[in-house]
Design a protein around this motif. Structure first.
Motif, mmCIF file in Angstrom:
data_model
loop_
_atom_site.group_PDB
_atom_site.id
_atom_site.type_symbol
_atom_site.label_atom_id
_atom_site.label_comp_id
_atom_site.label_asym_id
_atom_site.label_seq_id
_atom_site.Cartn_x
_atom_site.Cartn_y
_atom_site.Cartn_z
ATOM 1 N N LEU A 189 9.212 10.338 8.134
ATOM 2 C CA LEU A 189 7.785 10.233 9.094
ATOM 3 C C LEU A 189 8.002 9.427 10.282
ATOM 4 N N LYS A 190 7.277 9.917 11.425
ATOM 5 C CA LYS A 190 7.439 9.271 12.806
ATOM 6 C C LYS A 190 6.116 8.658 13.059
ATOM 7 N N ALA A 191 6.243 7.909 13.971
ATOM 8 C CA ALA A 191 4.899 7.222 14.160
ATOM 9 C C ALA A 191 4.009 8.365 14.775
ATOM 10 N N GLU A 192 4.157 9.172 15.405
ATOM 11 C CA GLU A 192 3.346 10.180 16.019
ATOM 12 C C GLU A 192 2.682 10.906 14.674
ATOM 13 N N ASP A 193 3.318 10.982 13.730
ATOM 14 C CA ASP A 193 2.528 11.545 12.362
ATOM 15 C C ASP A 193 1.360 10.882 12.082
ATOM 16 N N THR A 194 1.028 9.380 12.431
ATOM 17 C CA THR A 194 -0.119 8.926 12.073
ATOM 18 C C THR A 194 -1.384 9.785 12.511
ATOM 19 N N ALA A 195 -2.200 9.735 11.510
ATOM 20 C CA ALA A 195 -3.238 10.676 11.403
ATOM 21 C C ALA A 195 -4.128 10.677 10.310
ATOM 22 N N VAL A 196 -5.458 11.102 10.205
ATOM 23 C CA VAL A 196 -6.158 11.515 9.083
ATOM 24 C C VAL A 196 -5.674 12.859 8.490
ATOM 25 N N TYR A 197 -4.984 12.962 7.588
ATOM 26 C CA TYR A 197 -4.495 14.351 7.051
ATOM 27 C C TYR A 197 -5.801 14.916 5.835
ATOM 28 N N SER A 198 -6.265 16.236 6.320
ATOM 29 C CA SER A 198 -7.272 16.923 5.471
ATOM 30 C C SER A 198 -6.759 18.261 5.048
ATOM 31 N N CYS A 199 -7.256 18.627 3.983
ATOM 32 C CA CYS A 199 -7.050 20.035 3.488
ATOM 33 C C CYS A 199 -8.186 20.862 3.433
ATOM 34 N N ALA A 200 -7.893 22.062 3.515
ATOM 35 C CA ALA A 200 -9.167 22.979 3.490
ATOM 36 C C ALA A 200 -8.695 24.296 2.896
ATOM 37 N N VAL A 201 -9.827 24.967 2.369
ATOM 38 C CA VAL A 201 -9.517 26.298 1.788
ATOM 39 C C VAL A 201 -9.081 27.466 2.876
ATOM 40 N N ARG A 202 -7.952 28.134 2.737
ATOM 41 C CA ARG A 202 -7.575 29.118 3.542
ATOM 42 C C ARG A 202 -8.417 30.303 2.900
ATOM 43 N N MET A 203 -9.101 31.098 3.673
ATOM 44 C CA MET A 203 -9.888 32.335 3.083
ATOM 45 C C MET A 203 -9.152 33.802 3.371
ATOM 46 N N GLN A 204 -9.488 34.746 2.899
ATOM 47 C CA GLN A 204 -8.580 35.841 2.971
ATOM 48 C C GLN A 204 -8.453 36.300 4.320
ATOM 49 N N THR A 205 -9.455 36.081 5.162
ATOM 50 C CA THR A 205 -9.476 36.192 6.655
ATOM 51 C C THR A 205 -8.666 35.448 7.595
ATOM 52 N N GLY A 206 -8.157 34.416 6.807
ATOM 53 C CA GLY A 206 -7.228 33.195 7.798
ATOM 54 C C GLY A 206 -7.976 32.230 8.110
ATOM 55 N N ALA A 207 -9.353 32.273 8.088
ATOM 56 C CA ALA A 207 -10.094 31.124 8.390
ATOM 57 C C ALA A 207 -10.104 30.023 7.349
ATOM 58 N N TYR A 208 -10.660 28.865 7.768
ATOM 59 C CA TYR A 208 -10.481 27.831 6.744
ATOM 60 C C TYR A 208 -11.984 27.028 6.513
ATOM 61 N N GLY A 209 -12.105 26.442 5.383
ATOM 62 C CA GLY A 209 -13.533 25.851 4.921
ATOM 63 C C GLY A 209 -13.220 25.025 4.053
ATOM 64 N N HIS A 210 -14.476 24.438 3.397
ATOM 65 C CA HIS A 210 -14.380 23.543 2.342
ATOM 66 C C HIS A 210 -13.725 22.633 2.451
ATOM 67 N N TRP A 211 -13.638 21.651 3.737
ATOM 68 C CA TRP A 211 -12.896 20.767 3.988
ATOM 69 C C TRP A 211 -12.962 19.561 3.161
ATOM 70 N N GLY A 212 -11.866 19.047 2.812
ATOM 71 C CA GLY A 212 -11.915 17.555 2.070
ATOM 72 C C GLY A 212 -12.305 16.416 3.032
ATOM 73 N N GLN A 213 -12.432 15.386 2.459
ATOM 74 C CA GLN A 213 -12.825 14.111 3.296
ATOM 75 C C GLN A 213 -11.551 13.495 4.039
ATOM 76 N N GLY A 214 -10.539 13.877 3.842
ATOM 77 C CA GLY A 214 -9.106 13.354 4.646
ATOM 78 C C GLY A 214 -8.659 12.130 3.993
ATOM 79 N N THR A 215 -7.359 11.870 4.255
ATOM 80 C CA THR A 215 -6.713 10.581 3.655
ATOM 81 C C THR A 215 -5.807 10.157 5.062
#
Length: 118
Positions: free
Chosen positions: A86-112
């Protein structure tokens, strides 16, 4: 509806490792994969990569390729993001999301929060 919950964030020194988890619940059979994103303070959200539930194929952004690895446990409906060197520039809030069949994303988590000290 699908719900996502991230966990595993924390404070780590540069060069260290963390493993994030993204647990999915609800109508998970309607999803095709999980994507990871991150957002650092004052910056736009950045795509990190995704993994497909079926077959486990993955795709990574160039900024994390070779350092981050995604895996999934279909029985637990959980996706993992192993982050090494890990590098300092990796500092961030990381979130996951559902990838749909279309390639779009939704149903986001709250982040960590991931904080890498240099």
């Amino acid at each position: 509806q699908v719900q996502l919950v991230e966990s595993g964030g924390g404070l780590v020194q540069a060069g260290g490792s963390l493993r994030l988890s993204c647990a999915a619940s609800g109508r998970t059979f309607s999803t095709y994969g999980i994507g990871w994103f991150r957002q650092a303070p004052g910056k736009d959200r950045e795509f990190v990569g995704y993994i497909m539930w079926s077959g486990g194929s993955t795709y990574y952004a160039d900024s994390v390729k070779g350092r981050f690895t995604m895996s999934r446990d279909n029985a637990k409906n959980t996706v993992y993001l192993q982050m090494n060197n890990l590098k300092a520039e990796d500092t961030a809030v990381y979130s996951c999301a559902v990838r749909m069949q279309t390639g779009a994303y939704g149903h986001w988590g709250q982040g960590t929060q991931v904080t890498v000290s240099s």
